[in-house]
Design a protein around this motif. Sequence first.
Motif, short mmCIF file in Angstrom:
data_model
loop_
_atom_site.label_atom_id
_atom_site.label_comp_id
_atom_site.label_asym_id
_atom_site.label_seq_id
_atom_site.Cartn_x
_atom_site.Cartn_y
_atom_site.Cartn_z
N LEU A 1 0.73 -1.24 -0.20
CA LEU A 1 0.11 0.25 -0.04
C LEU A 1 0.85 1.14 0.00
CD1 LEU A 1 -2.81 -0.79 2.78
CD2 LEU A 1 -3.20 -0.22 0.08
N LEU A 2 1.82 1.19 0.76
CA LEU A 2 2.58 2.48 1.03
C LEU A 2 3.44 2.77 -0.29
CD1 LEU A 2 4.24 2.14 4.57
CD2 LEU A 2 2.49 3.76 3.87
N LEU A 3 3.89 1.83 -0.94
CA LEU A 3 4.42 1.93 -2.30
C LEU A 3 3.71 2.11 -3.31
CD1 LEU A 3 7.45 -0.79 -1.99
CD2 LEU A 3 7.67 1.61 -1.84
N ALA A 4 2.64 1.75 -3.46
CA ALA A 4 1.46 2.19 -4.38
C ALA A 4 1.09 3.36 -4.31
CB ALA A 4 0.25 1.06 -4.08
N TYR A 5 0.89 3.84 -3.13
CA TYR A 5 0.58 5.34 -2.74
C TYR A 5 1.62 6.18 -3.21
CZ TYR A 5 -3.46 3.91 -0.24
OH TYR A 5 -4.83 3.40 0.31
N ALA A 6 2.94 5.80 -2.98
CA ALA A 6 4.01 6.65 -3.35
C ALA A 6 3.94 6.70 -5.07
CB ALA A 6 5.36 6.05 -2.68
N GLY A 7 3.79 5.55 -5.57
CA GLY A 7 3.74 5.73 -7.09
C GLY A 7 2.84 6.39 -7.61
N ALA A 8 1.52 6.41 -6.78
CA ALA A 8 0.31 7.30 -7.30
C ALA A 8 0.60 8.75 -7.27
CB ALA A 8 -1.03 6.92 -6.62
N GLY A 9 1.40 9.02 -6.18
CA GLY A 9 1.85 10.45 -5.92
C GLY A 9 2.87 10.98 -7.13
N THR A 10 3.82 9.81 -7.50
CA THR A 10 4.87 10.41 -8.55
C THR A 10 3.99 10.46 -9.63
OG1 THR A 10 6.46 9.00 -7.37
CG2 THR A 10 6.86 9.32 -9.80
N LEU A 11 2.98 9.60 -10.07
CA LEU A 11 1.98 9.77 -11.07
C LEU A 11 1.47 11.11 -11.31
CD1 LEU A 11 0.83 8.56 -13.88
CD2 LEU A 11 -1.00 7.79 -12.18
N LEU A 12 0.98 11.74 -10.21
CA LEU A 12 0.39 13.05 -10.12
C LEU A 12 1.46 14.01 -10.49
CD1 LEU A 12 -1.80 12.97 -6.84
CD2 LEU A 12 -2.25 12.31 -9.20
N VAL A 13 2.67 13.83 -10.06
CA VAL A 13 3.68 15.24 -10.39
C VAL A 13 4.06 14.78 -11.72
CG1 VAL A 13 5.88 15.59 -9.91
CG2 VAL A 13 4.50 14.85 -8.08
N ALA A 14 4.05 13.46 -12.38
CA ALA A 14 4.40 13.33 -13.77
C ALA A 14 3.39 13.98 -14.67
CB ALA A 14 4.74 11.97 -13.95
N ALA A 15 2.20 13.67 -14.29
CA ALA A 15 0.82 14.28 -15.29
C ALA A 15 1.03 15.78 -14.88
CB ALA A 15 -0.42 13.66 -14.33
N GLU A 16 1.38 16.44 -13.96
CA GLU A 16 1.49 17.85 -13.91
C GLU A 16 2.61 18.61 -14.79
OE1 GLU A 16 0.91 21.98 -12.63
OE2 GLU A 16 -0.46 20.13 -13.12
N LEU A 17 3.73 17.73 -14.86
CA LEU A 17 4.89 18.18 -15.53
C LEU A 17 4.48 18.00 -17.06
CD1 LEU A 17 7.76 16.48 -13.60
CD2 LEU A 17 7.10 18.77 -13.87
N VAL A 18 3.96 16.79 -17.35
CA VAL A 18 3.44 16.75 -18.92
C VAL A 18 2.58 17.99 -19.42
CG1 VAL A 18 2.09 15.14 -20.56
CG2 VAL A 18 3.84 14.19 -18.87
N ARG A 19 1.64 18.25 -18.60
CA ARG A 19 0.67 19.29 -18.64
C ARG A 19 1.54 20.61 -18.78
NH1 ARG A 19 -1.53 23.46 -16.34
NH2 ARG A 19 -0.65 22.99 -14.20
N ARG A 20 2.14 20.88 -18.12
CA ARG A 20 2.94 22.24 -18.10
C ARG A 20 4.08 22.26 -19.32
NH1 ARG A 20 3.12 25.55 -13.80
NH2 ARG A 20 1.86 24.71 -11.96
N LEU A 21 4.63 21.05 -19.55
CA LEU A 21 5.48 21.03 -20.82
C LEU A 21 4.90 20.87 -22.11
CD1 LEU A 21 8.38 18.78 -19.30
CD2 LEU A 21 8.50 21.11 -19.52
N SER A 22 3.51 20.60 -21.87
CA SER A 22 2.93 20.31 -23.44
C SER A 22 2.76 21.61 -24.01
CB SER A 22 1.46 19.64 -23.31
OG SER A 22 0.55 20.52 -22.40
N GLY A 23 2.93 22.78 -23.42
CA GLY A 23 2.61 24.10 -24.19
C GLY A 23 3.38 25.08 -23.45
N PRO A 24 4.75 25.08 -23.46
CA PRO A 24 5.74 26.09 -22.70
C PRO A 24 5.47 27.50 -23.29
CG PRO A 24 6.85 24.52 -24.24
CD PRO A 24 5.53 24.04 -24.09
N ALA A 25 5.15 27.55 -24.39
CA ALA A 25 5.12 28.84 -25.05
C ALA A 25 3.63 29.26 -24.92
CB ALA A 25 5.60 29.06 -26.55
#
Length: 223
Positions: A157-181
């Motif tokens: 459970l702990l590692l799964a939650y950590a993985g899900a948190g990492t996924l949230l961060v990755a999704a936010e980075l993809v969203r931001r980098l998809s249109g930097p200009a």
Amino acid sequence: MVLVFVVAGLDAIVPLSPSESTLIAVAVASAETGHPAIVLVIAAAAGGAFVGDVVSYRIGVKAGAGVLRRLRGKARGLAAYEWAGRTLAGRGGQVLVFARYLPGGRAASALAAGVVRYPALRFHAWTAVGVSVWATMAGLIGYGCGLFFRGRPWTALLLAYAGAGTLLVAAELVRRLSGPADQQVDPGADGGDGLGEGGLLQHDHRAGQADLPDHSELEPGGP
């Protein structure tokens, strides 16, 4: 199964409902015991999330007329309303898919889509994509951790939650980098449209107008 469906649906109406943590916990249990099957767990989560998003969207549609009445004569409020419409018209798919990875994002995006009358067919299509991706990724993270750490559910459970948190961060980075200009159109201090850099989406005023309701009754001299 019912719990996963209900909690996933409520997350679109009651922000911060623990839909993802519930899905992951049940997925870990599925790996430990074999019941319920992970495919059914993922399907229940995606189905509940889809129903919840549609309900939130319909609430926004019903509230839209009242919002417009309250905005009558308020230039700043109307500018914000039209900005939201242009945002969804420009990149509604990106908003509806990625918003669910942000706290309260699902409820806000689905409700806003209804208020500005984002086309229902497109809303349903993008929401179906979003809930499928979200449920599959979160469910498989929990299931994979449950298989790898079988017999140690708390570690899984702990590692799964950590993985899900990492996924949230990755999704936010993809969203931001998809249109930097990209530029974000934001209501200016005087009630008009201002320009700010580093925004979420790029907006084309003319393209967005096709998806916005007619505001002729709000124009000076209108009926």
